[in-house]
Design a protein around this motif. Sequence first.
Motif, PDB file in Angstrom:
ATOM      1  N   VAL A  66      10.302  21.922  33.911  1.00  0.00           N
ATOM      2  CA  VAL A  66      11.008  22.926  34.041  1.00  0.00           C
ATOM      3  C   VAL A  66      12.949  22.583  32.565  1.00  0.00           C
ATOM      4  CG1 VAL A  66      11.736  24.846  34.629  1.00  0.00           C
ATOM      5  CG2 VAL A  66      10.011  24.649  35.742  1.00  0.00           C
ATOM      6  N   VAL A  67      13.716  21.577  33.987  1.00  0.00           N
ATOM      7  CA  VAL A  67      14.292  21.367  33.485  1.00  0.00           C
ATOM      8  C   VAL A  67      14.986  20.517  31.964  1.00  0.00           C
ATOM      9  CG1 VAL A  67      16.694  19.230  34.414  1.00  0.00           C
ATOM     10  CG2 VAL A  67      15.420  20.677  35.765  1.00  0.00           C
ATOM     11  N   TRP A  68      14.027  19.448  32.073  1.00  0.00           N
ATOM     12  CA  TRP A  68      13.374  19.310  30.662  1.00  0.00           C
ATOM     13  C   TRP A  68      13.059  19.751  28.953  1.00  0.00           C
ATOM     14  CZ3 TRP A  68      17.600  15.658  31.028  1.00  0.00           C
ATOM     15  CH2 TRP A  68      16.760  14.608  32.389  1.00  0.00           C
ATOM     16  N   SER A  69      12.043  20.683  29.238  1.00  0.00           N
ATOM     17  CA  SER A  69      11.700  21.394  28.763  1.00  0.00           C
ATOM     18  C   SER A  69      12.689  22.217  27.918  1.00  0.00           C
ATOM     19  CB  SER A  69      10.246  22.554  28.951  1.00  0.00           C
ATOM     20  OG  SER A  69       9.533  21.390  29.152  1.00  0.00           O
ATOM     21  N   ARG A  70      13.624  22.889  28.882  1.00  0.00           N
ATOM     22  CA  ARG A  70      14.726  24.131  28.812  1.00  0.00           C
ATOM     23  C   ARG A  70      16.336  23.414  27.595  1.00  0.00           C
ATOM     24  NH1 ARG A  70      15.691  29.320  30.858  1.00  0.00           N
ATOM     25  NH2 ARG A  70      18.119  29.482  31.011  1.00  0.00           N
ATOM     26  N   MET A  71      16.211  22.296  28.083  1.00  0.00           N
ATOM     27  CA  MET A  71      17.008  21.745  27.300  1.00  0.00           C
ATOM     28  C   MET A  71      16.620  21.365  25.999  1.00  0.00           C
ATOM     29  SD  MET A  71      19.093  18.050  28.881  1.00  0.00           S
ATOM     30  CE  MET A  71      19.675  17.917  29.718  1.00  0.00           C
ATOM     31  N   LEU A 327       2.979  35.257  22.946  1.00  0.00           N
ATOM     32  CA  LEU A 327       4.035  35.595  23.821  1.00  0.00           C
ATOM     33  C   LEU A 327       5.673  35.725  24.270  1.00  0.00           C
ATOM     34  CD1 LEU A 327       1.303  38.155  25.904  1.00  0.00           C
ATOM     35  CD2 LEU A 327       2.188  38.877  23.821  1.00  0.00           C
ATOM     36  N   THR A 328       6.250  34.345  23.999  1.00  0.00           N
ATOM     37  CA  THR A 328       7.611  34.285  24.415  1.00  0.00           C
ATOM     38  C   THR A 328       8.057  34.134  22.437  1.00  0.00           C
ATOM     39  OG1 THR A 328       6.287  33.490  25.962  1.00  0.00           O
ATOM     40  CG2 THR A 328       7.970  31.974  25.288  1.00  0.00           C
ATOM     41  N   PRO A 329       9.292  34.336  22.693  1.00  0.00           N
ATOM     42  CA  PRO A 329      10.388  33.797  21.340  1.00  0.00           C
ATOM     43  C   PRO A 329      10.127  32.341  21.443  1.00  0.00           C
ATOM     44  CG  PRO A 329      11.517  35.035  23.522  1.00  0.00           C
ATOM     45  CD  PRO A 329       9.734  35.412  24.184  1.00  0.00           C
ATOM     46  N   ASN A 330      10.443  32.370  20.107  1.00  0.00           N
ATOM     47  CA  ASN A 330      10.562  31.269  19.065  1.00  0.00           C
ATOM     48  C   ASN A 330      11.566  30.123  20.112  1.00  0.00           C
ATOM     49  OD1 ASN A 330       8.442  31.575  17.696  1.00  0.00           O
ATOM     50  ND2 ASN A 330       9.670  31.969  16.400  1.00  0.00           N
ATOM     51  N   SER A 331      12.992  30.934  19.870  1.00  0.00           N
ATOM     52  CA  SER A 331      13.835  30.099  20.772  1.00  0.00           C
ATOM     53  C   SER A 331      13.307  29.275  22.742  1.00  0.00           C
ATOM     54  CB  SER A 331      15.136  30.985  21.042  1.00  0.00           C
ATOM     55  OG  SER A 331      14.620  31.756  21.784  1.00  0.00           O
ATOM     56  N   ALA A 332      12.554  29.990  23.147  1.00  0.00           N
ATOM     57  CA  ALA A 332      11.919  29.330  24.298  1.00  0.00           C
ATOM     58  C   ALA A 332      11.005  28.885  25.034  1.00  0.00           C
ATOM     59  CB  ALA A 332      11.895  30.651  25.586  1.00  0.00           C
ATOM     60  N   HIS A 333       9.691  28.380  23.746  1.00  0.00           N
ATOM     61  CA  HIS A 333       7.879  28.166  23.653  1.00  0.00           C
ATOM     62  C   HIS A 333       8.414  26.842  24.527  1.00  0.00           C
ATOM     63  CE1 HIS A 333       6.267  30.108  19.998  1.00  0.00           C
ATOM     64  NE2 HIS A 333       5.854  31.205  21.446  1.00  0.00           N
ATOM     65  N   THR A 334       9.154  25.479  24.559  1.00  0.00           N
ATOM     66  CA  THR A 334       8.644  24.541  25.267  1.00  0.00           C
ATOM     67  C   THR A 334       9.773  24.562  26.821  1.00  0.00           C
ATOM     68  OG1 THR A 334      10.597  23.131  22.791  1.00  0.00           O
ATOM     69  CG2 THR A 334      10.393  22.097  25.361  1.00  0.00           C
ATOM     70  N   GLU A 335      10.121  25.455  26.879  1.00  0.00           N
ATOM     71  CA  GLU A 335      10.906  25.812  28.326  1.00  0.00           C
ATOM     72  C   GLU A 335       9.559  26.603  28.994  1.00  0.00           C
ATOM     73  OE1 GLU A 335      13.731  28.431  31.342  1.00  0.00           O
ATOM     74  OE2 GLU A 335      14.110  28.495  29.152  1.00  0.00           O
ATOM     75  N   ILE A 336       8.670  27.922  28.457  1.00  0.00           N
ATOM     76  CA  ILE A 336       8.202  28.886  28.530  1.00  0.00           C
ATOM     77  C   ILE A 336       6.570  27.323  29.309  1.00  0.00           C
ATOM     78  CG2 ILE A 336       6.502  29.119  27.147  1.00  0.00           C
ATOM     79  CD1 ILE A 336       7.574  31.350  30.350  1.00  0.00           C
ATOM     80  N   PHE A 337       6.421  26.910  28.096  1.00  0.00           N
ATOM     81  CA  PHE A 337       5.289  25.597  28.700  1.00  0.00           C
ATOM     82  C   PHE A 337       4.971  24.570  30.051  1.00  0.00           C
ATOM     83  CE2 PHE A 337       3.751  26.843  24.151  1.00  0.00           C
ATOM     84  CZ  PHE A 337       2.450  27.331  24.951  1.00  0.00           C
ATOM     85  N   GLY A 338       7.212  24.167  30.134  1.00  0.00           N
ATOM     86  CA  GLY A 338       7.413  23.654  30.838  1.00  0.00           C
ATOM     87  C   GLY A 338       7.413  24.595  32.216  1.00  0.00           C
ATOM     88  N   TRP A 339       7.344  25.510  32.094  1.00  0.00           N
ATOM     89  CA  TRP A 339       6.504  26.368  33.595  1.00  0.00           C
ATOM     90  C   TRP A 339       5.951  26.204  33.728  1.00  0.00           C
ATOM     91  CZ3 TRP A 339      10.200  27.655  37.003  1.00  0.00           C
ATOM     92  CH2 TRP A 339      11.522  27.667  36.773  1.00  0.00           C
ATOM     93  N   ALA A 340       5.379  26.889  32.765  1.00  0.00           N
ATOM     94  CA  ALA A 340       3.642  26.663  33.420  1.00  0.00           C
ATOM     95  C   ALA A 340       3.076  24.979  33.600  1.00  0.00           C
ATOM     96  CB  ALA A 340       2.839  26.717  31.311  1.00  0.00           C
ATOM     97  N   GLN A 341       3.233  24.164  32.536  1.00  0.00           N
ATOM     98  CA  GLN A 341       3.069  22.761  33.213  1.00  0.00           C
ATOM     99  C   GLN A 341       3.234  22.219  34.880  1.00  0.00           C
ATOM    100  OE1 GLN A 341       4.712  19.637  30.736  1.00  0.00           O
ATOM    101  NE2 GLN A 341       3.143  17.962  32.296  1.00  0.00           N
ATOM    102  N   SER A 342       4.910  23.053  35.513  1.00  0.00           N
ATOM    103  CA  SER A 342       5.273  22.655  36.992  1.00  0.00           C
ATOM    104  C   SER A 342       4.460  23.795  37.539  1.00  0.00           C
ATOM    105  CB  SER A 342       6.794  22.953  36.676  1.00  0.00           C
ATOM    106  OG  SER A 342       7.252  23.497  37.611  1.00  0.00           O
ATOM    107  N   GLY A 343       4.147  24.534  37.240  1.00  0.00           N
ATOM    108  CA  GLY A 343       3.037  25.963  38.467  1.00  0.00           C
ATOM    109  C   GLY A 343       1.864  25.372  37.946  1.00  0.00           C
ATOM    110  N   GLY A 344       1.710  24.381  36.969  1.00  0.00           N
ATOM    111  CA  GLY A 344      -0.374  23.990  37.244  1.00  0.00           C
ATOM    112  C   GLY A 344       0.144  22.659  38.238  1.00  0.00           C
ATOM    113  N   MET A 345       1.080  21.429  38.117  1.00  0.00           N
ATOM    114  CA  MET A 345       1.588  20.951  39.335  1.00  0.00           C
ATOM    115  C   MET A 345       1.412  21.250  40.845  1.00  0.00           C
ATOM    116  SD  MET A 345       3.665  17.656  37.244  1.00  0.00           S
ATOM    117  CE  MET A 345       2.981  16.109  38.547  1.00  0.00           C
ATOM    118  N   VAL A 346       2.144  22.164  40.716  1.00  0.00           N
ATOM    119  CA  VAL A 346       2.329  22.814  41.791  1.00  0.00           C
ATOM    120  C   VAL A 346       0.983  23.984  42.224  1.00  0.00           C
ATOM    121  CG1 VAL A 346       3.230  24.277  43.863  1.00  0.00           C
ATOM    122  CG2 VAL A 346       4.761  23.281  42.029  1.00  0.00           C
TER     123      VAL A 346
END
Length: 403
Positions: A66-71, A327-346
């Motif tokens: 999440v941290v690196w995707s948001r950055m 369904l995600t704004p272009n400016s947050a595409h990397t972050e939302i997939f980061g959240w998805a990856q994090s949720g998948g690991m949990v």
Amino acid sequence: MDLTAYRDLWRTQGVMALLASALVARLPVLATMVPLAFLAKDAAGNFGWAGVVAGAYSIGTAVASVVWSRMADRKGARNVVIGTGMAWGVSMAVVALLPDSWYRLLPVAALIAGGCVAPVTSALRANWPRIVHGSRLRAVYSLDATAQEFLFVLGPMTGAVIVSFASPRAGLLACAIAAAASIWWFGLSQRSRAHHDENAEPRPTARQLLFHQHRAALLIAWACLVMGFAAMSLGMVAVADQHGNRLIAGILEMVAAIGSVTGGIVNGALPGGRDSYVWRRMLSLTVLVTACVFVTSSVVALAIMMFAAGCLIAPTIAAVYERIGELTPNSAHTEIFGWAQSGGMVGSAVGSAVAGAVVEAFGVRYAWVLAAALGVLATLSLLRVPPHRPVDTSAVEGTAVAA
């Protein structure tokens, strides 16, 4: 089937190079878990410590995703990907070179290494809507999900081969060097700075990004889906143990992977001329998983059903990816997939733990009962998610040319 979408993808500049570099970059990272587990076991003398080390690494990865995707969305993906890739290579080399007598430090070192995992997966999926449009976007997500199946099989196998012919330390060092080089290659294909469109909607906060009616539903469904995969994987191990042949687990996993690859390739070649609801795919997959409950006593019958269920794994994953991106704004595409990856690991960790308790308490077939129940929950959460609607590719391209 219509292979036009794949031909168009092949001709679209940058698509195949981006996908190839991402696959090569992800392979050494996925290959790490086997040598890391054996290194911890050899140093401490038991697999319990290996589980602690693997858990620490997973926690670091889940947070860092999440941290690196948001950055990456805010500063540009190139420097973030390359910087974290180099840091991961160095930290994993440190893990490999720790003396056995320092094994108590392995969880800390693994946590740091996990925290340095580069956001390759989320950066890759954030790129697709930027360079691919129309029916090709649906095809590229299918291709991505299909390639992921190859990695999940090839990665651990690569790590196991290196451990078998060399040592766990050699395996980790090889992964560290290979990852540093391949992630650098992938990073060079990313934007050096974040793109700011004056006409675009403002970049959402984390709360706005997550607590959105459709995105929240998709992330919940994704976590349930991954939990179900973890439950089935543990169920396959339990079936193998029940029949006294550990090779059965590997065969069942491979059969499911072959089904997923087959389904993914076919899905990407479908014309896609009608509205496509992601909940329908999730429900179809859930029905096939439910059928596995009744055939766990026969390895052959279970293999057939796992192949059938596998044929819907990659198409369902691709549909979830496509909806998340759309369904995600272009400016947050990397972050939302980061959240998805994090949720998948949990979800994977929770699914394995719960499935283990369920199998011990009720029996092998209940691993698939758990997976089916999670599939039902995922389906219910997706009912209100709008469908993928076919796009006139020629109109899109004409608009792009006119612009």
